[in-house]
Design a protein around this motif. Structure first.
Motif, PDB file in Angstrom:
ATOM      1  N   ASN A 264     142.237 -35.209  -4.259  1.00 34.93           N
ATOM      2  CA  ASN A 264     141.152 -34.285  -3.841  1.00 34.93           C
ATOM      3  C   ASN A 264     141.828 -33.845  -2.518  1.00 34.93           C
ATOM      4  OD1 ASN A 264     139.011 -32.777  -2.962  1.00 34.93           O
ATOM      5  ND2 ASN A 264     137.799 -33.872  -4.052  1.00 34.93           N
ATOM      6  N   PRO A 265     142.224 -32.353  -2.298  1.00 32.15           N
ATOM      7  CA  PRO A 265     142.872 -31.617  -1.206  1.00 32.15           C
ATOM      8  C   PRO A 265     141.675 -31.484  -0.172  1.00 32.15           C
ATOM      9  CG  PRO A 265     142.723 -30.094  -3.107  1.00 32.15           C
ATOM     10  CD  PRO A 265     142.588 -31.521  -3.555  1.00 32.15           C
ATOM     11  N   ARG A 266     140.450 -31.479  -0.686  1.00 32.43           N
ATOM     12  CA  ARG A 266     139.124 -31.207   0.223  1.00 32.43           C
ATOM     13  C   ARG A 266     138.920 -32.544   1.081  1.00 32.43           C
ATOM     14  NH1 ARG A 266     136.468 -26.645  -0.436  1.00 32.43           N
ATOM     15  NH2 ARG A 266     134.702 -27.667   0.741  1.00 32.43           N
ATOM     16  N   HIS A 267     138.938 -33.627   0.251  1.00 34.70           N
ATOM     17  CA  HIS A 267     138.974 -35.055   0.963  1.00 34.70           C
ATOM     18  C   HIS A 267     140.041 -35.109   2.068  1.00 34.70           C
ATOM     19  CE1 HIS A 267     136.439 -36.586  -2.672  1.00 34.70           C
ATOM     20  NE2 HIS A 267     135.715 -35.442  -1.893  1.00 34.70           N
ATOM     21  N   LEU A 268     141.234 -34.903   1.632  1.00 37.53           N
ATOM     22  CA  LEU A 268     142.362 -35.108   2.523  1.00 37.53           C
ATOM     23  C   LEU A 268     142.080 -34.071   3.829  1.00 37.53           C
ATOM     24  CD1 LEU A 268     145.040 -36.175   2.724  1.00 37.53           C
ATOM     25  CD2 LEU A 268     146.284 -34.784   1.453  1.00 37.53           C
ATOM     26  N   LEU A 269     141.842 -32.912   3.575  1.00 38.02           N
ATOM     27  CA  LEU A 269     141.559 -31.986   4.606  1.00 38.02           C
ATOM     28  C   LEU A 269     140.784 -32.546   5.683  1.00 38.02           C
ATOM     29  CD1 LEU A 269     141.856 -28.609   2.666  1.00 38.02           C
ATOM     30  CD2 LEU A 269     143.342 -29.300   4.714  1.00 38.02           C
ATOM     31  N   TRP A 270     139.530 -32.824   5.338  1.00 36.52           N
ATOM     32  CA  TRP A 270     138.591 -33.524   6.381  1.00 36.52           C
ATOM     33  C   TRP A 270     139.409 -34.704   7.134  1.00 36.52           C
ATOM     34  CZ3 TRP A 270     134.822 -30.968   7.794  1.00 36.52           C
ATOM     35  CH2 TRP A 270     133.994 -30.136   7.272  1.00 36.52           C
ATOM     36  N   GLY A 271     140.135 -35.540   6.472  1.00 40.20           N
ATOM     37  CA  GLY A 271     140.542 -36.458   7.065  1.00 40.20           C
ATOM     38  C   GLY A 271     141.857 -36.081   8.127  1.00 40.20           C
ATOM     39  N   LEU A 272     142.728 -35.001   7.711  1.00 41.74           N
ATOM     40  CA  LEU A 272     143.400 -34.466   8.628  1.00 41.74           C
ATOM     41  C   LEU A 272     142.649 -33.914   9.778  1.00 41.74           C
ATOM     42  CD1 LEU A 272     145.874 -32.777   5.694  1.00 41.74           C
ATOM     43  CD2 LEU A 272     146.201 -34.698   7.341  1.00 41.74           C
ATOM     44  N   GLY A 273     141.431 -33.086   9.612  1.00 44.31           N
ATOM     45  CA  GLY A 273     140.950 -32.488  10.499  1.00 44.31           C
ATOM     46  C   GLY A 273     140.442 -33.648  11.507  1.00 44.31           C
ATOM     47  N   MET A 370     139.592 -25.078   8.260  1.00 47.25           N
ATOM     48  CA  MET A 370     138.636 -24.135   7.656  1.00 47.25           C
ATOM     49  C   MET A 370     139.292 -23.285   6.407  1.00 47.25           C
ATOM     50  SD  MET A 370     136.553 -22.619  10.875  1.00 47.25           S
ATOM     51  CE  MET A 370     136.009 -21.299  10.067  1.00 47.25           C
ATOM     52  N   VAL A 371     140.469 -22.924   7.009  1.00 44.80           N
ATOM     53  CA  VAL A 371     141.372 -22.274   5.872  1.00 44.80           C
ATOM     54  C   VAL A 371     141.836 -23.063   4.914  1.00 44.80           C
ATOM     55  CG1 VAL A 371     143.780 -20.951   5.695  1.00 44.80           C
ATOM     56  CG2 VAL A 371     142.388 -20.587   7.719  1.00 44.80           C
TER      57      VAL A 371
END
Length: 377
Positions: A264-273, A370-371
């Motif tokens: 799930n890229p959204r889960h991954l993005l929150w982790g990266l943030g 955000m992007v």
């Protein structure tokens, strides 16, 4: 041609995507003394390829549409072999060869996502292959950076620079017999997105991919350029700062494999943030915090780059659309990457402190998150 043969060719191509650019930096001092050039001249060995990545990427989709993947792959890898062999000859060839290397890799940067899209049969397979080629690229670049000085002491700096032609030569041989499908002359995207400006106007996904790729590239190359100075300003010795930069680069090697586990890229993005936030804040914890910062920022930067490549490769089922989006995203991305270290360096010169630079990097990290979240809806 079998899928395995295509996969091997993709991984061989990935060996060439960073080696000749990043592994040359430890030799800067040696090259300056041997060829009697300034630091500004050796800095061009990194800046020129980044500018080539930006400009050359826009041309590659048109060449791909006209000639297909194999002729471009043969030409680019052949150019890499020639440029690496000639580069140590003199100052003129040092810069001319670097320019040719940048143009060749610019084409390969766009070709690899196209080849991945043509080889994979599902989004999951695309993710796995993207992870594999990102790991290959990072392993070869990191090993090259670590070995370049010991080998230069044994064989000489010129021989080491020429040895960068070896992986390109192996790829060239493989490219002569592994074939990929030629693009159709009439594509559903040809008339609709005839150029970069049209693509930016009409394709929302292309715009988001471009901004996402650009921001993460700017952050990565700014960190590569200034992390040692930031660590040194915060109290680290010169040796410690160099070792911390090595950690930043090396920990990124396995990071791309995370794409196989977090789908799930959204889960991954929150982790990266969170990774950006923890990494930047840990800089202010002397000692252990510096190592945490180097490790966390290294993993975050490498993983978000792999995610950007995967989002490009899976952005469309139409290969020519992937090609155009890849070219646009990478051209602007590397243009920002080339400008980022210079702009942030000037900001430091004006303020005489790294705090504003770190603040800007923090803001850019939040904007990248955000992007990415909008892109992954």
């Amino acid at each position: 041609m079998t899928k395995n043969a295509k996969t091997v060719l993709i991984l061989l191509t990935a060996m060439n995507l960073r080696l000749a650019v990043t592994a040359v930096t430890p030799l800067f001092g040696t090259i300056q003394r041997a060829l009697h050039v300034t630091s500004a001249t050796t800095a061009l060995l990194v800046t020129l390829p980044l500018l080539c990545f930006a400009g050359g990427a826009l041309l590659t989709p048109r060449l791909y549409q006209r000639f297909g993947a194999q002729p471009l792959l043969v030409t680019a890898t052949g150019l890499l072999v020639l440029a690496n062999l000639l580069r140590p000859t003199n100052v003129v060839w040092l810069l001319s060869g670097t320019l040719l290397i940048g143009l060749a890799i610019a084409g390969l940067n766009v070709l690899v996502p196209i080849m991945v899209a043509q080889t994979s049969s599902s989004p999951a397979a695309t993710t796995q292959l993207t992870s594999a080629y990102a790991v290959t690229m990072n392993v070869v670049a990191a090993c090259g950076t670590a070995l370049v000085m010991p080998l230069a002491q044994r064989w000489g700096w010129a021989a080491v620079l020429r040895s960068f032609a070896l992986p390109a030569a192996i790829t060239l041989v493989a490219a002569l017999w592994v074939r990929f499908p030629r693009p159709s002359r009439q594509s559903p995207t040809t008339s609709k997105h005839g150029n970069a400006l049209s693509l930016l106007k009409r394709d929302r996904t292309a715009r988001l991919l471009t901004v996402f790729m650009g921001l993460q590239s700017l952050i990565f190359y700014s960190l590569i350029a200034w992390l040692p100075d930031i660590f040194h300003a915060l109290g680290a010795t010169t040796t410690q700062a160099g070792n911390l930069l090595a950690v930043f680069q090396l920990v990124g090697i396995p990071a791309a494999l995370v794409l196989n586990w977090v789908t799930n890229p959204r889960h991954l993005l929150w982790g990266l943030g969170g990774g950006y936030l923890v990494g930047l804040l840990s800089l202010f914890w002397p000692g252990a915090g510096w190592w945490i910062a180097a490790g966390v920022l290294g993993v975050t930067a490498a993983l978000i780059f792999s995610l950007a490549l995967n989002l490009i490769a899976t952005s469309s089922a139409v290969v020519t659309t992937v090609a155009r989006r890849s070219a646009l995203a990478q051209s602007v991305g590397y243009l920002l990457a080339a400008a980022g270290p210079v702009i942030l360096g000037n900001l430091y010169d004006v303020t005489q402190t790294w705090l504003p630079v770190l603040g800007v990097l923090g803001l850019l990290s939040g904007l990248t998150l955000m992007v990415g979240l909008r892109l992954s809806r």
